[in-house]
Design a protein around this motif. Structure first.
Motif, PDB file in Angstrom:
ATOM      1  N   ASP A   6      36.877  42.590  -2.633  1.00  0.00           N
ATOM      2  CA  ASP A   6      37.959  42.646  -1.651  1.00  0.00           C
ATOM      3  C   ASP A   6      37.490  43.110  -0.280  1.00  0.00           C
ATOM      4  O   ASP A   6      38.156  42.865   0.720  1.00  0.00           O
ATOM      5  N   ASP A   7      36.338  43.771  -0.225  1.00  0.00           N
ATOM      6  CA  ASP A   7      35.808  44.266   1.043  1.00  0.00           C
ATOM      7  C   ASP A   7      35.170  43.164   1.885  1.00  0.00           C
ATOM      8  O   ASP A   7      34.887  43.379   3.058  1.00  0.00           O
ATOM      9  N   TYR A   8      34.938  42.010   1.278  1.00  0.00           N
ATOM     10  CA  TYR A   8      34.300  40.900   1.990  1.00  0.00           C
ATOM     11  C   TYR A   8      35.354  39.960   2.554  1.00  0.00           C
ATOM     12  O   TYR A   8      36.453  39.851   2.013  1.00  0.00           O
ATOM     13  N   PRO A   9      35.010  39.231   3.635  1.00  0.00           N
ATOM     14  CA  PRO A   9      35.969  38.262   4.187  1.00  0.00           C
ATOM     15  C   PRO A   9      36.176  37.100   3.225  1.00  0.00           C
ATOM     16  O   PRO A   9      35.366  36.873   2.315  1.00  0.00           O
ATOM     17  N   ASP A  10      37.253  36.335   3.424  1.00  0.00           N
ATOM     18  CA  ASP A  10      37.551  35.191   2.565  1.00  0.00           C
ATOM     19  C   ASP A  10      36.509  34.079   2.686  1.00  0.00           C
ATOM     20  O   ASP A  10      36.298  33.321   1.745  1.00  0.00           O
ATOM     21  N   ILE A  11      35.881  33.984   3.839  1.00  0.00           N
ATOM     22  CA  ILE A  11      34.823  33.000   4.065  1.00  0.00           C
ATOM     23  C   ILE A  11      33.528  33.776   4.295  1.00  0.00           C
ATOM     24  O   ILE A  11      33.417  34.567   5.236  1.00  0.00           O
ATOM     25  N   LEU A  12      32.555  33.535   3.429  1.00  0.00           N
ATOM     26  CA  LEU A  12      31.294  34.282   3.448  1.00  0.00           C
ATOM     27  C   LEU A  12      30.207  33.524   4.193  1.00  0.00           C
ATOM     28  O   LEU A  12      30.203  32.298   4.219  1.00  0.00           O
ATOM     29  N   ASN A  13      29.270  34.277   4.742  1.00  0.00           N
ATOM     30  CA  ASN A  13      28.072  33.659   5.300  1.00  0.00           C
ATOM     31  C   ASN A  13      26.893  34.007   4.385  1.00  0.00           C
ATOM     32  O   ASN A  13      27.056  34.703   3.383  1.00  0.00           O
ATOM     33  N   VAL A  14      25.727  33.522   4.706  1.00  0.00           N
ATOM     34  CA  VAL A  14      24.568  33.700   3.830  1.00  0.00           C
ATOM     35  C   VAL A  14      24.211  35.177   3.665  1.00  0.00           C
ATOM     36  O   VAL A  14      23.859  35.612   2.571  1.00  0.00           O
ATOM     37  N   SER A  15      24.362  35.972   4.701  1.00  0.00           N
ATOM     38  CA  SER A  15      24.031  37.399   4.572  1.00  0.00           C
ATOM     39  C   SER A  15      25.003  38.111   3.619  1.00  0.00           C
ATOM     40  O   SER A  15      24.598  39.021   2.900  1.00  0.00           O
ATOM     41  N   ARG A  45      25.554  26.792  10.948  1.00  0.00           N
ATOM     42  CA  ARG A  45      26.094  27.866  10.108  1.00  0.00           C
ATOM     43  C   ARG A  45      26.504  27.338   8.745  1.00  0.00           C
ATOM     44  O   ARG A  45      27.014  26.228   8.621  1.00  0.00           O
ATOM     45  N   ILE A  46      26.304  28.165   7.740  1.00  0.00           N
ATOM     46  CA  ILE A  46      26.681  27.827   6.369  1.00  0.00           C
ATOM     47  C   ILE A  46      27.731  28.836   5.920  1.00  0.00           C
ATOM     48  O   ILE A  46      27.518  30.033   5.998  1.00  0.00           O
ATOM     49  N   LYS A  47      28.854  28.319   5.444  1.00  0.00           N
ATOM     50  CA  LYS A  47      29.954  29.167   5.001  1.00  0.00           C
ATOM     51  C   LYS A  47      30.342  28.805   3.570  1.00  0.00           C
ATOM     52  O   LYS A  47      30.243  27.653   3.157  1.00  0.00           O
ATOM     53  N   VAL A  48      30.774  29.805   2.819  1.00  0.00           N
ATOM     54  CA  VAL A  48      31.184  29.622   1.435  1.00  0.00           C
ATOM     55  C   VAL A  48      32.474  30.405   1.215  1.00  0.00           C
ATOM     56  O   VAL A  48      32.583  31.559   1.628  1.00  0.00           O
ATOM     57  N   SER A  49      33.417  29.782   0.549  1.00  0.00           N
ATOM     58  CA  SER A  49      34.643  30.478   0.199  1.00  0.00           C
ATOM     59  C   SER A  49      34.314  31.591  -0.792  1.00  0.00           C
ATOM     60  O   SER A  49      33.567  31.390  -1.752  1.00  0.00           O
ATOM     61  N   LYS A  50      34.884  32.753  -0.572  1.00  0.00           N
ATOM     62  CA  LYS A  50      34.667  33.875  -1.486  1.00  0.00           C
ATOM     63  C   LYS A  50      35.138  33.510  -2.888  1.00  0.00           C
ATOM     64  O   LYS A  50      34.472  33.830  -3.870  1.00  0.00           O
ATOM     65  N   ASN A  51      36.264  32.805  -2.987  1.00  0.00           N
ATOM     66  CA  ASN A  51      36.777  32.408  -4.295  1.00  0.00           C
ATOM     67  C   ASN A  51      35.818  31.476  -5.023  1.00  0.00           C
ATOM     68  O   ASN A  51      35.646  31.576  -6.236  1.00  0.00           O
ATOM     69  N   VAL A  52      35.193  30.570  -4.285  1.00  0.00           N
ATOM     70  CA  VAL A  52      34.221  29.645  -4.886  1.00  0.00           C
ATOM     71  C   VAL A  52      33.025  30.425  -5.413  1.00  0.00           C
ATOM     72  O   VAL A  52      32.563  30.190  -6.535  1.00  0.00           O
ATOM     73  N   LEU A  53      32.508  31.350  -4.638  1.00  0.00           N
ATOM     74  CA  LEU A  53      31.352  32.133  -5.080  1.00  0.00           C
ATOM     75  C   LEU A  53      31.698  32.982  -6.299  1.00  0.00           C
ATOM     76  O   LEU A  53      30.934  33.022  -7.268  1.00  0.00           O
ATOM     77  N   ILE A  54      32.843  33.626  -6.291  1.00  0.00           N
ATOM     78  CA  ILE A  54      33.241  34.463  -7.426  1.00  0.00           C
ATOM     79  C   ILE A  54      33.406  33.611  -8.687  1.00  0.00           C
ATOM     80  O   ILE A  54      32.956  33.999  -9.763  1.00  0.00           O
TER      81      ILE A  54
END
Length: 63
Positions: A6-15, A45-54
């Motif tokens: 929950d501490d991360y944004p909804d859209i993540l970057n590589v870092s 830039r590369i972005k990933v949905s937090k929901n997809v990663l989880i």
């Protein structure tokens, strides 16, 4: 040091992915280029949905 998802944004970057998975930069880039889950390319830039990663982390089928 450790955060909750929950501490991360909804859209993540590589870092963010590096931090969540505790992996290096090279491994994180290899992962996002592996086509194991959906990524969004915005210019360089590369972005990933937090929901997809989880979902991927938890073993869910994405593709």
């Amino acid at each position: 040091m450790y955060k909750n998802y929950d501490d991360y944004p909804d859209i993540l970057n590589v870092s963010d992915i590096q931090e969540i998975l505790d992996i290096g930069r090279k491994q994180a880039y290899e992962l996002v280029h592996s086509k194991k889950f959906h990524v969004i390319n915005i210019g360089k830039r590369i972005k990933v949905s937090k929901n997809v990663l989880i979902t991927w982390i938890e073993g869910g089928n994405l593709l």
